[in-house]
Design a protein around this motif. Structure first.
Motif, PDB file in Angstrom:
ATOM      1  N   GLN A  91     -26.453  14.511  10.937  1.00 45.97           N
ATOM      2  CA  GLN A  91     -27.447  14.757   9.897  1.00 45.97           C
ATOM      3  C   GLN A  91     -27.431  13.606   8.907  1.00 45.97           C
ATOM      4  O   GLN A  91     -26.403  12.998   8.645  1.00 45.97           O
ATOM      5  CB  GLN A  91     -27.154  16.067   9.172  1.00 45.97           C
ATOM      6  CG  GLN A  91     -27.375  17.280  10.045  1.00 45.97           C
ATOM      7  CD  GLN A  91     -27.012  18.553   9.302  1.00 45.97           C
ATOM      8  OE1 GLN A  91     -26.453  18.512   8.223  1.00 45.97           O
ATOM      9  NE2 GLN A  91     -27.334  19.687   9.895  1.00 45.97           N
ATOM     10  N   ALA A  92     -28.597  13.325   8.379  1.00 42.31           N
ATOM     11  CA  ALA A  92     -28.723  12.208   7.440  1.00 42.31           C
ATOM     12  C   ALA A  92     -27.894  12.494   6.199  1.00 42.31           C
ATOM     13  O   ALA A  92     -27.922  13.607   5.669  1.00 42.31           O
ATOM     14  CB  ALA A  92     -30.180  12.012   7.056  1.00 42.31           C
ATOM     15  N   PRO A  93     -27.168  11.509   5.713  1.00 45.49           N
ATOM     16  CA  PRO A  93     -26.376  11.741   4.508  1.00 45.49           C
ATOM     17  C   PRO A  93     -27.284  11.923   3.297  1.00 45.49           C
ATOM     18  O   PRO A  93     -28.409  11.447   3.268  1.00 45.49           O
ATOM     19  CB  PRO A  93     -25.532  10.461   4.377  1.00 45.49           C
ATOM     20  CG  PRO A  93     -26.320   9.424   5.115  1.00 45.49           C
ATOM     21  CD  PRO A  93     -27.036  10.159   6.221  1.00 45.49           C
ATOM     22  N   ALA A  94     -26.783  12.650   2.323  1.00 43.96           N
ATOM     23  CA  ALA A  94     -27.562  12.898   1.107  1.00 43.96           C
ATOM     24  C   ALA A  94     -27.811  11.565   0.403  1.00 43.96           C
ATOM     25  O   ALA A  94     -26.940  10.701   0.385  1.00 43.96           O
ATOM     26  CB  ALA A  94     -26.806  13.843   0.190  1.00 43.96           C
ATOM     27  N   PRO A  95     -29.009  11.388  -0.141  1.00 46.14           N
ATOM     28  CA  PRO A  95     -29.300  10.115  -0.818  1.00 46.14           C
ATOM     29  C   PRO A  95     -28.389   9.928  -2.028  1.00 46.14           C
ATOM     30  O   PRO A  95     -28.120  10.866  -2.767  1.00 46.14           O
ATOM     31  CB  PRO A  95     -30.758  10.250  -1.241  1.00 46.14           C
ATOM     32  CG  PRO A  95     -31.018  11.715  -1.246  1.00 46.14           C
ATOM     33  CD  PRO A  95     -30.115  12.317  -0.212  1.00 46.14           C
ATOM     34  N   ALA A  96     -27.932   8.722  -2.197  1.00 50.88           N
ATOM     35  CA  ALA A  96     -27.060   8.415  -3.332  1.00 50.88           C
ATOM     36  C   ALA A  96     -27.887   8.426  -4.608  1.00 50.88           C
ATOM     37  O   ALA A  96     -29.050   8.033  -4.611  1.00 50.88           O
ATOM     38  CB  ALA A  96     -26.416   7.049  -3.131  1.00 50.88           C
ATOM     39  N   PRO A  97     -27.297   8.916  -5.707  1.00 46.94           N
ATOM     40  CA  PRO A  97     -28.058   8.922  -6.964  1.00 46.94           C
ATOM     41  C   PRO A  97     -28.363   7.497  -7.414  1.00 46.94           C
ATOM     42  O   PRO A  97     -27.573   6.590  -7.211  1.00 46.94           O
ATOM     43  CB  PRO A  97     -27.122   9.634  -7.946  1.00 46.94           C
ATOM     44  CG  PRO A  97     -25.766   9.518  -7.344  1.00 46.94           C
ATOM     45  CD  PRO A  97     -25.964   9.443  -5.854  1.00 46.94           C
ATOM     46  N   ALA A  98     -29.533   7.340  -8.004  1.00 43.52           N
ATOM     47  CA  ALA A  98     -29.955   6.019  -8.458  1.00 43.52           C
ATOM     48  C   ALA A  98     -29.073   5.578  -9.618  1.00 43.52           C
ATOM     49  O   ALA A  98     -28.738   6.389 -10.478  1.00 43.52           O
ATOM     50  CB  ALA A  98     -31.411   6.057  -8.896  1.00 43.52           C
ATOM     51  N   PRO A  99     -28.702   4.323  -9.639  1.00 46.60           N
ATOM     52  CA  PRO A  99     -27.866   3.861 -10.756  1.00 46.60           C
ATOM     53  C   PRO A  99     -28.645   3.899 -12.061  1.00 46.60           C
ATOM     54  O   PRO A  99     -29.827   3.602 -12.105  1.00 46.60           O
ATOM     55  CB  PRO A  99     -27.498   2.429 -10.367  1.00 46.60           C
ATOM     56  CG  PRO A  99     -28.549   1.996  -9.399  1.00 46.60           C
ATOM     57  CD  PRO A  99     -29.001   3.256  -8.690  1.00 46.60           C
ATOM     58  N   ARG A 100     -27.942   4.292 -13.113  1.00 45.00           N
ATOM     59  CA  ARG A 100     -28.596   4.386 -14.421  1.00 45.00           C
ATOM     60  C   ARG A 100     -28.675   3.000 -15.044  1.00 45.00           C
ATOM     61  O   ARG A 100     -27.731   2.239 -14.986  1.00 45.00           O
ATOM     62  CB  ARG A 100     -27.812   5.327 -15.318  1.00 45.00           C
ATOM     63  CG  ARG A 100     -27.777   6.747 -14.759  1.00 45.00           C
ATOM     64  CD  ARG A 100     -27.077   7.670 -15.679  1.00 45.00           C
ATOM     65  NE  ARG A 100     -27.918   7.844 -16.861  1.00 45.00           N
ATOM     66  CZ  ARG A 100     -27.601   8.625 -17.876  1.00 45.00           C
ATOM     67  NH1 ARG A 100     -26.494   9.279 -17.865  1.00 45.00           N
ATOM     68  NH2 ARG A 100     -28.407   8.735 -18.908  1.00 45.00           N
ATOM     69  N   THR A 101     -29.823   2.713 -15.625  1.00 48.70           N
ATOM     70  CA  THR A 101     -29.999   1.429 -16.281  1.00 48.70           C
ATOM     71  C   THR A 101     -29.890   1.617 -17.783  1.00 48.70           C
ATOM     72  O   THR A 101     -30.109   2.699 -18.311  1.00 48.70           O
ATOM     73  CB  THR A 101     -31.373   0.825 -15.947  1.00 48.70           C
ATOM     74  OG1 THR A 101     -32.389   1.722 -16.376  1.00 48.70           O
ATOM     75  CG2 THR A 101     -31.513   0.589 -14.448  1.00 48.70           C
ATOM     76  N   SER A 102     -29.576   0.548 -18.481  1.00 44.20           N
ATOM     77  CA  SER A 102     -29.392   0.636 -19.929  1.00 44.20           C
ATOM     78  C   SER A 102     -30.727   0.723 -20.661  1.00 44.20           C
ATOM     79  O   SER A 102     -30.774   1.081 -21.816  1.00 44.20           O
ATOM     80  CB  SER A 102     -28.593  -0.565 -20.428  1.00 44.20           C
ATOM     81  OG  SER A 102     -29.320  -1.750 -20.190  1.00 44.20           O
ATOM     82  N   GLY A 103     -31.817   0.392 -20.026  1.00 44.19           N
ATOM     83  CA  GLY A 103     -33.131   0.519 -20.644  1.00 44.19           C
ATOM     84  C   GLY A 103     -33.644  -0.773 -21.233  1.00 44.19           C
ATOM     85  O   GLY A 103     -34.782  -0.861 -21.649  1.00 44.19           O
ATOM     86  N   GLY A 104     -32.834  -1.779 -21.301  1.00 43.94           N
ATOM     87  CA  GLY A 104     -33.291  -3.078 -21.772  1.00 43.94           C
ATOM     88  C   GLY A 104     -33.386  -3.165 -23.280  1.00 43.94           C
ATOM     89  O   GLY A 104     -33.143  -2.218 -24.021  1.00 43.94           O
ATOM     90  N   ALA A 105     -33.781  -4.355 -23.734  1.00 47.49           N
ATOM     91  CA  ALA A 105     -33.847  -4.639 -25.168  1.00 47.49           C
ATOM     92  C   ALA A 105     -35.010  -3.909 -25.829  1.00 47.49           C
ATOM     93  O   ALA A 105     -34.924  -3.536 -27.005  1.00 47.49           O
ATOM     94  CB  ALA A 105     -33.973  -6.138 -25.387  1.00 47.49           C
ATOM     95  N   GLY A 106     -36.101  -3.698 -25.101  1.00 43.39           N
ATOM     96  CA  GLY A 106     -37.271  -3.035 -25.681  1.00 43.39           C
ATOM     97  C   GLY A 106     -36.948  -1.651 -26.206  1.00 43.39           C
ATOM     98  O   GLY A 106     -37.446  -1.234 -27.263  1.00 43.39           O
ATOM     99  N   LYS A 107     -36.102  -0.951 -25.488  1.00 47.93           N
ATOM    100  CA  LYS A 107     -35.709   0.392 -25.897  1.00 47.93           C
ATOM    101  C   LYS A 107     -34.985   0.332 -27.243  1.00 47.93           C
ATOM    102  O   LYS A 107     -35.268   1.116 -28.146  1.00 47.93           O
ATOM    103  CB  LYS A 107     -34.805   0.991 -24.829  1.00 47.93           C
ATOM    104  CG  LYS A 107     -34.176   2.308 -25.171  1.00 47.93           C
ATOM    105  CD  LYS A 107     -33.246   2.749 -24.049  1.00 47.93           C
ATOM    106  CE  LYS A 107     -32.393   3.917 -24.443  1.00 47.93           C
ATOM    107  NZ  LYS A 107     -31.450   4.284 -23.395  1.00 47.93           N
ATOM    108  N   TRP A 108     -34.058  -0.606 -27.375  1.00 52.81           N
ATOM    109  CA  TRP A 108     -33.273  -0.703 -28.607  1.00 52.81           C
ATOM    110  C   TRP A 108     -34.112  -1.220 -29.773  1.00 52.81           C
ATOM    111  O   TRP A 108     -33.902  -0.797 -30.919  1.00 52.81           O
ATOM    112  CB  TRP A 108     -32.052  -1.590 -28.378  1.00 52.81           C
ATOM    113  CG  TRP A 108     -31.114  -0.940 -27.404  1.00 52.81           C
ATOM    114  CD1 TRP A 108     -30.845  -1.329 -26.139  1.00 52.81           C
ATOM    115  CD2 TRP A 108     -30.362   0.246 -27.626  1.00 52.81           C
ATOM    116  NE1 TRP A 108     -29.969  -0.472 -25.558  1.00 52.81           N
ATOM    117  CE2 TRP A 108     -29.644   0.519 -26.439  1.00 52.81           C
ATOM    118  CE3 TRP A 108     -30.215   1.107 -28.698  1.00 52.81           C
ATOM    119  CZ2 TRP A 108     -28.802   1.606 -26.310  1.00 52.81           C
ATOM    120  CZ3 TRP A 108     -29.363   2.204 -28.568  1.00 52.81           C
ATOM    121  CH2 TRP A 108     -28.670   2.436 -27.380  1.00 52.81           C
TER     122      TRP A 108
END
Length: 107
Positions: A44-61
């Motif tokens: 059976q296909a393995p469960a998809p790995a969770p997407a890595p979290r990104t910091s959101g970049g400078a625009g967010k801050w």
């Protein structure tokens, strides 16, 4: 041992061998089914790995900084407005008290 006894003995041995073979066949079928089930679960296909979290970049801050600054300016202006209102109310009460005292003295 006579030929008859030997034939019966061989027949009993053959019967025991047949029963053992049947039991072995059942065990082999059971083991084959278990192996097949294990292979199916592994395929059976393995469960998809969770997407890595990104910091959101400078625009967010930058957005957070601007929003925080606007909030703090709003609080400061509100505090100044409250202070001005308090001073105006105090002056108004002092003037009314003075007027009241003048009215009581002249009466």
């Amino acid at each position: 041992m006579s030929a008859f006894e030997k034939a019966v003995s061989d027949l009993e041995k053959a019967a025991r061998d047949a029963v053992d073979a049947a039991a072995n066949t059942e065990q082999l079928e059971l083991m084959a089914a278990v192996l097949k089930a294990q292979q199916l679960t592994q395929q059976q296909a393995p469960a998809p790995a969770p997407a890595p979290r990104t910091s959101g970049g400078a625009g967010k801050w930058i957005g957070i900084g601007i929003g925080g600054s606007v909030f703090l300016l709003t609080v400061a202006v509100s505090a100044v407005a409250v202070a001005i209102s308090a001073v105006a109310l105090t002056v108004c009460l002092l003037v009314l008290r003075s007027v009241w005292q003048d009215i009581r003295k002249s009466a």
